[in-house]
Design an enzyme around this catalytic site. Structure first.
Site, PDB file in Angstrom:
ATOM      1  N   SER A 115      34.508  42.813  39.157  1.00 42.83           N
ATOM      2  CA  SER A 115      33.995  43.696  40.207  1.00 42.83           C
ATOM      3  C   SER A 115      32.496  43.974  40.096  1.00 42.83           C
ATOM      4  CB  SER A 115      34.754  45.023  40.209  1.00 42.83           C
ATOM      5  OG  SER A 115      34.472  45.775  39.047  1.00 42.83           O
ATOM      6  N   LYS A 169      30.824  50.883  37.237  1.00 43.25           N
ATOM      7  CA  LYS A 169      30.247  50.622  38.563  1.00 43.25           C
ATOM      8  C   LYS A 169      28.758  50.996  38.541  1.00 43.25           C
ATOM      9  CE  LYS A 169      34.415  49.782  40.242  1.00 43.25           C
ATOM     10  NZ  LYS A 169      34.853  48.392  40.518  1.00 43.25           N
TER      11      LYS A 169
END
Length: 253
Positions: A72, A142
């Site tokens: 991701s 993230k």
């Protein structure tokens, strides 16, 4: 006139004096005692315990290793990379800033439905003291896009806008668009105090803040859930690199 010397007197005196001097030199200065060395059976386990305690303290307060479980954050981070996370600066009141890559605890069951491989006993032990990445823990990684007071918005395929200004995002995965023209990919949010808005660099393969706006927090990550900032890709060696803040965020300050 000859002086009479008793037989053996000179020899005995010299020997006695030399013997006392030798004894004093061997013993060292008065008052000092020879330090007793620990048995190896005691010393080595003690050193091992000290090393483990130091490793645990470093992991708890300074730096911790984390394993990247997915793609991701490509191409900034690859699956199975090991990153080192700075846990020290938050102790001095520092808060995550725009553009930083952060590790945080799962804020609201974002990982529900994602399989987690149970760690072995050895992995648990080594992960506990920080000698290897923590295994089986519910953490995510993230990039911070918005901090308290920021307005973040996406329309169509982008560009992503921060406080009304389009962001140039060179870190977005090649072939991806900054925004996604789907239900979660279209949004306009304002980040509340004490929270962050985060997104993955592999935009079309990241279940980030965009897709958890119905989690009770609007997809925001509480600052209290942030473990620290990822600063270095430490392993494997061919992937070694630092993780600086991209220049695109400078214009927002």
């Amino acid at each position: 006139m000859a002086t009479e010397t008793k037989p053996g007197t000179g020899t005995d005196t010299d020997t006695h004096a030399g013997g006392e001097a030798g004894a004093r030199e061997a013993a060292g200065p008065p008052g000092r005692r020879r330090r007793r060395r620990l048995s190896p059976w005691v010393e080595y386990p003690l050193l091992a315990v000290v090393a483990l305690v130091l490793a645990f303290l470093i992991k708890t307060f300074l730096v911790q290793a984390f394993l990247i479980p997915s793609g991701s954050m490509q191409n900034t981070l690859q699956k199975d990379d090991r990153v080192l996370v700075d846990k020290l600066t938050p102790w001095f009141g520092s808060e995550p800033d725009r553009g930083e890559v952060v590790v945080f605890k799962d804020p609201a069951d974002w990982l529900a439905g994602h399989p987690v491989t149970p760690p072995t006993t050895v992995q648990k032990a080594l992960g506990f003291v920080g000698l290897m990445p923590a295994a089986g823990e519910q953490h995510l990684i993230k990039r911070v896009i918005g901090v308290a007071g920021d307005t973040v918005e996406c329309e169509g395929t982008g560009p992503l806008k921060l406080n009304g200004r389009p962001l140039d995002e060179p870190y977005v995965y090649a072939g991806n668009t900054p925004c996604s023209d789907d239900e979660g990919g279209r949004f306009k949010v304002t980040v509340p105090a004490g929270h962050l808005w985060v997104m993955g660099d592999h935009r079309q393969a990241s279940q980030d803040s965009r897709y958890h706006q119905d989690d009770g927090r609007g997809g925001m990550v509480p600052l209290t859930d942030v473990v620290g900032r990822a600063v270095v890709v430490a392993w494997p060696l061919p992937n070694w690199s630092t993780l600086p803040v991209p220049d695109t965020f400078d214009a927002q300050d």
